[in-house]
Design a protein around this motif. Structure first.
Motif, PDB file in Angstrom:
ATOM      1  N   LYS A  49      57.409  67.612  66.750  1.00 22.65           N
ATOM      2  CA  LYS A  49      57.984  66.756  67.790  1.00 22.65           C
ATOM      3  C   LYS A  49      56.909  66.284  68.766  1.00 22.65           C
ATOM      4  CE  LYS A  49      62.570  68.940  67.633  1.00 22.65           C
ATOM      5  NZ  LYS A  49      63.576  69.690  68.391  1.00 22.65           N
ATOM      6  N   ARG A  50      56.041  67.211  69.170  1.00 24.96           N
ATOM      7  CA  ARG A  50      54.968  66.837  70.108  1.00 24.96           C
ATOM      8  C   ARG A  50      54.027  65.810  69.479  1.00 24.96           C
ATOM      9  NH1 ARG A  50      58.083  68.691  73.157  1.00 24.96           N
ATOM     10  NH2 ARG A  50      57.946  70.664  74.296  1.00 24.96           N
ATOM     11  N   TYR A  51      53.655  66.039  68.210  1.00 28.54           N
ATOM     12  CA  TYR A  51      52.757  65.110  67.533  1.00 28.54           C
ATOM     13  C   TYR A  51      53.400  63.732  67.352  1.00 28.54           C
ATOM     14  CZ  TYR A  51      49.040  68.393  66.363  1.00 28.54           C
ATOM     15  OH  TYR A  51      47.979  69.251  66.424  1.00 28.54           O
ATOM     16  N   GLU A  52      54.701  63.724  67.105  1.00 27.92           N
ATOM     17  CA  GLU A  52      55.383  62.439  66.940  1.00 27.92           C
ATOM     18  C   GLU A  52      55.377  61.657  68.243  1.00 27.92           C
ATOM     19  OE1 GLU A  52      59.651  60.631  65.352  1.00 27.92           O
ATOM     20  OE2 GLU A  52      59.340  62.802  65.505  1.00 27.92           O
ATOM     21  N   ASP A  53      55.573  62.355  69.352  1.00 26.81           N
ATOM     22  CA  ASP A  53      55.526  61.679  70.655  1.00 26.81           C
ATOM     23  C   ASP A  53      54.140  61.088  70.909  1.00 26.81           C
ATOM     24  OD1 ASP A  53      58.124  62.431  70.987  1.00 26.81           O
ATOM     25  OD2 ASP A  53      57.675  64.202  72.220  1.00 26.81           O
ATOM     26  N   THR A  99      40.867  70.030  69.322  1.00 26.33           N
ATOM     27  CA  THR A  99      41.615  68.816  69.642  1.00 26.33           C
ATOM     28  C   THR A  99      41.986  68.078  68.360  1.00 26.33           C
ATOM     29  OG1 THR A  99      40.267  68.651  71.638  1.00 26.33           O
ATOM     30  CG2 THR A  99      41.576  66.723  71.031  1.00 26.33           C
ATOM     31  N   PRO A 100      43.231  67.629  68.222  1.00 25.45           N
ATOM     32  CA  PRO A 100      43.635  66.899  67.006  1.00 25.45           C
ATOM     33  C   PRO A 100      42.777  65.659  66.795  1.00 25.45           C
ATOM     34  CG  PRO A 100      45.554  67.533  68.281  1.00 25.45           C
ATOM     35  CD  PRO A 100      44.371  67.873  69.123  1.00 25.45           C
ATOM     36  N   ARG A 101      42.506  65.356  65.539  1.00 25.64           N
ATOM     37  CA  ARG A 101      41.627  64.233  65.215  1.00 25.64           C
ATOM     38  C   ARG A 101      42.257  62.899  65.615  1.00 25.64           C
ATOM     39  NH1 ARG A 101      41.807  67.506  60.576  1.00 25.64           N
ATOM     40  NH2 ARG A 101      39.962  68.812  60.321  1.00 25.64           N
ATOM     41  N   VAL A 102      43.591  62.829  65.529  1.00 24.62           N
ATOM     42  CA  VAL A 102      44.268  61.586  65.913  1.00 24.62           C
ATOM     43  C   VAL A 102      44.028  61.294  67.387  1.00 24.62           C
ATOM     44  CG1 VAL A 102      46.477  60.413  65.966  1.00 24.62           C
ATOM     45  CG2 VAL A 102      46.004  62.034  64.153  1.00 24.62           C
ATOM     46  N   VAL A 103      44.063  62.329  68.211  1.00 20.55           N
ATOM     47  CA  VAL A 103      43.859  62.162  69.653  1.00 20.55           C
ATOM     48  C   VAL A 103      42.420  61.744  69.942  1.00 20.55           C
ATOM     49  CG1 VAL A 103      43.885  63.362  71.859  1.00 20.55           C
ATOM     50  CG2 VAL A 103      45.686  63.808  70.198  1.00 20.55           C
ATOM     51  N   ARG A 105      40.277  60.216  67.985  1.00 22.01           N
ATOM     52  CA  ARG A 105      40.039  58.843  67.536  1.00 22.01           C
ATOM     53  C   ARG A 105      40.678  57.830  68.484  1.00 22.01           C
ATOM     54  NH1 ARG A 105      38.184  56.792  62.921  1.00 22.01           N
ATOM     55  NH2 ARG A 105      38.689  54.628  62.405  1.00 22.01           N
ATOM     56  N   ALA A 106      41.871  58.134  68.958  1.00 22.98           N
ATOM     57  CA  ALA A 106      42.543  57.216  69.882  1.00 22.98           C
ATOM     58  C   ALA A 106      41.767  57.087  71.194  1.00 22.98           C
ATOM     59  CB  ALA A 106      43.967  57.697  70.143  1.00 22.98           C
ATOM     60  N   LEU A 107      41.254  58.218  71.702  1.00 26.51           N
ATOM     61  CA  LEU A 107      40.470  58.173  72.941  1.00 26.51           C
ATOM     62  C   LEU A 107      39.176  57.397  72.752  1.00 26.51           C
ATOM     63  CD1 LEU A 107      40.978  61.828  74.234  1.00 26.51           C
ATOM     64  CD2 LEU A 107      42.007  59.758  75.143  1.00 26.51           C
ATOM     65  N   ALA A 108      38.523  57.569  71.592  1.00 27.99           N
ATOM     66  CA  ALA A 108      37.287  56.836  71.323  1.00 27.99           C
ATOM     67  C   ALA A 108      37.545  55.336  71.238  1.00 27.99           C
ATOM     68  CB  ALA A 108      36.650  57.347  70.037  1.00 27.99           C
ATOM     69  N   GLU A 109      38.623  54.954  70.578  1.00 27.06           N
ATOM     70  CA  GLU A 109      38.956  53.528  70.492  1.00 27.06           C
ATOM     71  C   GLU A 109      39.281  52.949  71.862  1.00 27.06           C
ATOM     72  OE1 GLU A 109      42.170  53.353  67.772  1.00 27.06           O
ATOM     73  OE2 GLU A 109      40.937  53.644  65.984  1.00 27.06           O
ATOM     74  N   ASP A 148      36.873  66.181  79.643  1.00 27.61           N
ATOM     75  CA  ASP A 148      37.251  67.358  78.857  1.00 27.61           C
ATOM     76  C   ASP A 148      37.073  67.146  77.361  1.00 27.61           C
ATOM     77  OD1 ASP A 148      37.982  68.521  81.241  1.00 27.61           O
ATOM     78  OD2 ASP A 148      40.073  67.889  81.092  1.00 27.61           O
ATOM     79  N   PHE A 149      36.779  65.907  76.945  1.00 26.63           N
ATOM     80  CA  PHE A 149      36.685  65.610  75.515  1.00 26.63           C
ATOM     81  C   PHE A 149      35.293  65.126  75.123  1.00 26.63           C
ATOM     82  CE2 PHE A 149      41.018  64.906  76.953  1.00 26.63           C
ATOM     83  CZ  PHE A 149      41.770  65.592  76.005  1.00 26.63           C
ATOM     84  N   GLU A 150      34.271  65.466  75.918  1.00 23.17           N
ATOM     85  CA  GLU A 150      32.935  64.942  75.636  1.00 23.17           C
ATOM     86  C   GLU A 150      32.404  65.441  74.296  1.00 23.17           C
ATOM     87  OE1 GLU A 150      30.515  65.942  78.926  1.00 23.17           O
ATOM     88  OE2 GLU A 150      31.347  64.410  80.253  1.00 23.17           O
ATOM     89  N   SER A 151      32.583  66.725  74.011  1.00 24.20           N
ATOM     90  CA  SER A 151      32.082  67.277  72.747  1.00 24.20           C
ATOM     91  C   SER A 151      32.828  66.676  71.553  1.00 24.20           C
ATOM     92  CB  SER A 151      32.232  68.799  72.744  1.00 24.20           C
ATOM     93  OG  SER A 151      33.595  69.174  72.921  1.00 24.20           O
ATOM     94  N   ASP A 152      34.139  66.484  71.692  1.00 22.35           N
ATOM     95  CA  ASP A 152      34.907  65.891  70.600  1.00 22.35           C
ATOM     96  C   ASP A 152      34.489  64.445  70.343  1.00 22.35           C
ATOM     97  OD1 ASP A 152      36.472  68.226  70.289  1.00 22.35           O
ATOM     98  OD2 ASP A 152      37.704  67.634  71.996  1.00 22.35           O
ATOM     99  N   LEU A 153      34.266  63.686  71.416  1.00 21.01           N
ATOM    100  CA  LEU A 153      33.845  62.300  71.241  1.00 21.01           C
ATOM    101  C   LEU A 153      32.444  62.212  70.656  1.00 21.01           C
ATOM    102  CD1 LEU A 153      35.204  60.672  74.524  1.00 21.01           C
ATOM    103  CD2 LEU A 153      36.056  60.363  72.219  1.00 21.01           C
TER     104      LEU A 153
END
Length: 765
Positions: A49-53, A99-103, A105-109, A148-153
């Protein structure tokens, strides 16, 4: 009795109408189709449910970005922040803190979208007032939130393609989870108040016993009542009654009214799934598992089209013709949309192993290795961006192995003049279609891209620069191979590649040999450059190679203080008259040559020649751009994004830069030594002209200042020396130019700096 069932004779209706008005309602007939019976309610976890939102919000953000609706993007981003904060406990628990990959990628875009929109001034002007305000707010909030997402980006920027593949794998896994969740589906069956006996068209053939009569198909009312009562006795709760259960192997499937027997059986069989699935690293399924319908062993790739095909049949005889045919089949998929480039490289390596195992000869091995090199080049789809470091190291290994093979077997000829139908793999001399020179030229270009991508002040740049030794060795081997083939055009091309790695490097052995400190037979870089360039002057048929060879030759002479040889080459070539018609990279090389020639003239004390060499470069006010050593941020409005991208591709690697402060200092000092005596000689001349406009502006701006302190920068030292020279104080002028600060900033950068400082004191006095 309920009014709903009111009916009967006319007398009954009349009597009832006298007492109470009766409303007649038609008897409802409900027909249940297969679609209504298949209505399912899926039980989903909290994570889903959380991922769908989050996914829905990301989709809305992407849609708003397409139409540049900044207000909606801001609102969706704030909603995304709240949704992700709400889903964070579930994500941390399920993903183990990743951090989920979808998140990501969305932040990078979104970050790229915000930066591009903010940098594009034309786009910002076209935005409405509300959208412009929303863009500023979005930019500020995103900067705070993204910390908070510098390493992921950073991981995403390093390997965006792998992130995209991982996302597709995630979708594939989610599909599998949704299929496995069918076991947890609760089928909701509505109450059958009335059933239509309209016969459905049968989809499967039934046996003769089932076609006796309608009564045998459906049974009587008493049979249905007794069967339903017996069925109700089996269950203690309503949940047990409607919960889906698997049938035992010997138990006959139940038939639902309104569906055919065969159709129901097929549905049941499709829903039978194994309770547990083996992980990927376990052994494959046993023989009994292969008999299960609808199951087969697949690899972990994204699609069935990218599965690795079978190499050869078990009983096939491995020959050179068979391997070459398979190689042609693999390379035929090169460049196609559905081709898995990574799988193609692995397939070619396996083919190389098979060829080496069966000893098919050096020609087949060279052909396969050359195609592996081409496949590695094709792995990077971006023309402007560099390839990944792991592919770069593999590329170096493959090219070195290929060159070693070609140099060891001299009867193997790899040339682009060989046609496909004339290739020979069985008997010597072997002939293979391909161009080793083109591969090495592309390797050299990839090396330059890697250097441009690195931060020049980091250790990574030093590590990449160490690969130049390997690249130059490869070029030397190709020189040997091409010289053996004897094609003059290819020899000129590879000589120019060798010159490009040699012309800007200072060789101290040149000056030592000039002083007699080395044996006469010692070959220096100046002699090597002279040999390579003279061959190009004599054999080349194109103006571009000859022009670049002359410019590099002049640069190398000037670098080693061969002033007269360099000056004579410039005057004889007449390049200054035709250089404006050359391509941009050649013009950049011309500017670099003139800058180095001016420094050489200055070291020899030829102040006027030094000023003439540097005046065209420094008068424009943008020597940094003319020498391709960077772009000035203040001039961003003068060029579009496409022009800026093209200019960045032309930039020189950092280790080839010329010190701009040294260049400006030499120009200003030369202008001072020419301008101040001229001003003193023509003090009362009304027609006095300026020799150097740049120096004159520096002098006038200093005179306008009411309070001038001691000089700090290089320009202030030159202006202070010019003022002292105007008053005839030669000693102060020399001290302003040659001192501790100026030595560290400028003069110590010269080879034999003491000789340059002595020349400066002598000239200024």
């Amino acid at each position: 009795m309920s009014r709903f069932f009111a009916g009967g004779s006319d007398s009954d209706s009349d009597s009832s109408s006298d007492s109470e008005p009766v409303i007649r309602q038609p008897v409802a007939q409900f027909t249940f189709s297969d679609e209504e019976e298949d209505i399912k309610r899926v039980v989903r976890s909290k994570k889903e449910k959380r991922y769908e939102d989050l996914t829905n919000i990301i989709k809305s953000i992407r849609n708003h970005k397409k139409i540049k609706d900044m207000s909606s993007v801001l609102a969706s981003f704030e909603e995304f922040m709240r949704a992700y904060t709400k889903a964070l406990p579930v994500v941390m628990k399920e993903e183990h803190g990743v951090t989920p990959r979808v998140v990501v990628r969305a932040l990078a875009e979104l970050e790229d979208f915000i930066n591009d929109t903010w940098d594009d001034k034309e786009c910002r002007k076209n935005l409405s007032k509300n959208n412009g305000k929303a863009l500023g707010t979005l930019r500020q909030k995103f900067r705070k939130y993204i910390k908070d997402f510098e390493s992921d980006l950073k991981r995403f920027r390093e390997a965006p393609e792998e992130f995209a593949e991982q996302e597709e794998d995630e979708e594939h896994d989610s599909d599998k989870e949704s299929e496995s969740d069918e076991d947890n589906v609760v089928k909701v069956q509505p109450m059958k108040t009335a059933v239509s006996f309209k016969k459905e068209p049968e989809k499967t053939k039934q046996s003769k016993d089932d076609d006796d009569s309608d009564s045998s198909d459906w049974g009587s009312d008493s049979d249905s009542d007794s069967s339903s009562s017996d069925e109700d006795a089996k269950y203690t709760t309503i949940r047990d009654r409607f919960l889906k259960k698997e049938k035992a192997p010997g138990e006959a499937p139940s038939v639902t009214p309104g569906t055919a027997l065969g159709e129901e059986t097929v549905k049941k069989e499709k829903k039978i799934k194994p309770s547990k699935r083996k992980p990927k690293h376990e052994e494959p399924l046993e023989e009994n598992d292969d008999e299960e319908e609808g199951w087969k062993v697949v690899n972990g790739n994204r699609s069935g089209a990218s599965e690795q095909p079978k190499m050869f049949a078990k009983d096939a005889e491995i020959t050179a013709a068979l391997v070459v045919s398979k190689l042609s089949e693999v390379m035929a998929a090169r460049g196609k949309k559905r081709t898995d480039r990574k799988m193609q490289i692995e397939f070619l390596r396996e083919l190389r192993t098979i060829a080496e195992t069966n000893n098919l000869g050096p020609a087949v091995a060279a052909k396969i290795r050359f195609n592996i090199v081409s496949a590695i080049f094709d792995y990077n789809p971006k023309v402007s961006g560099p390839m990944k470091l792991d592919h770069w190291s593999k590329l170096l290994e493959e090219i070195q192995a290929l060159l070693q093979l070609l140099l060891e077997y001299q009867d193997v000829h790899l040339s682009e003049t060989v046609l496909d139908e004339n290739e020979e793999y069985e008997s010597a001399p072997f002939k293979i279609r391909g161009c080793m020179l083109t591969a090495v030229e592309r390797l050299d270009d990839e090396f330059t891209k890697l250097l441009k991508e690195c931060d020049p002040h980091s250790n990574e740049y030093v590590d990449r620069l160490k690969d130049e030794v390997t690249v130059t060795n490869i070029i030397e081997q190709v020189v040997t191979y091409v010289e053996r083939l004897g094609h003059e055009t290819e020899i000129c091309r590879i000589y120019l590649r060798k010159i490009d790695h040699l012309y800007y490097k200072f060789d101290p052995n040149v000056l030592k040999k000039r002083k007699g400190q080395l044996p006469v037979d010692t070959v220096t870089s100046v002699e090597e450059m002279d040999r390579l360039c003279r061959y190009i002057y004599a054999k080349d048929q194109t103006d571009r190679l000859r022009t670049r060879a002359i410019l590099s030759h002049i640069f190398h002479h000037a670098l080693h203080d061969n002033w007269f040889q360099a000056r004579d080459l410039v005057l004889m070539s007449h390049l200054q008259e035709t250089i404006h018609h050359s391509d941009p990279s050649t013009q950049i090389l011309y500017n670099r040559m003139m800058a180095n020639l001016g420094l050489c003239a200055f070291r020899h004390g030829n102040i006027k020649d030094a000023h003439l060499c540097l005046v065209d470069l420094m008068m424009t006010g943008k020597p940094k751009e003319l020498l391709a050593q960077g772009l000035v941020p203040q001039r961003q409005h003068e060029r579009s994004l496409e022009q800026e991208k093209v200019e960045k591709q032309r930039q020189m690697p950092f280790h080839m830069h010329i010190n701009l402060e040294l260049l400006e200092c030499v120009y200003l000092v030369s202008a001072m030594l020419l301008e101040i005596p001229y001003m003193a000689a023509h003090e009362f001349d009304a027609r006095r002209r300026m020799i150097s406009k740049t120096f004159y502006q520096q002098l006038r701006s200093s005179e306008r200042q009411s309070l001038v302190g001691p000089p700090e920068s290089m320009r202030e030292h030159v202006v202070a020396a010019a003022k002292a020279m105007r008053h005839g104080d030669w000693n102060a002028c020399a001290n302003f130019i040659v001192n501790k600060k100026m030595n560290v900033k400028v003069w110590d950068l010269f080879f034999e700096a003491n000789r340059v400082r002595d020349m400066m004191r002598t000239t200024s006095c």
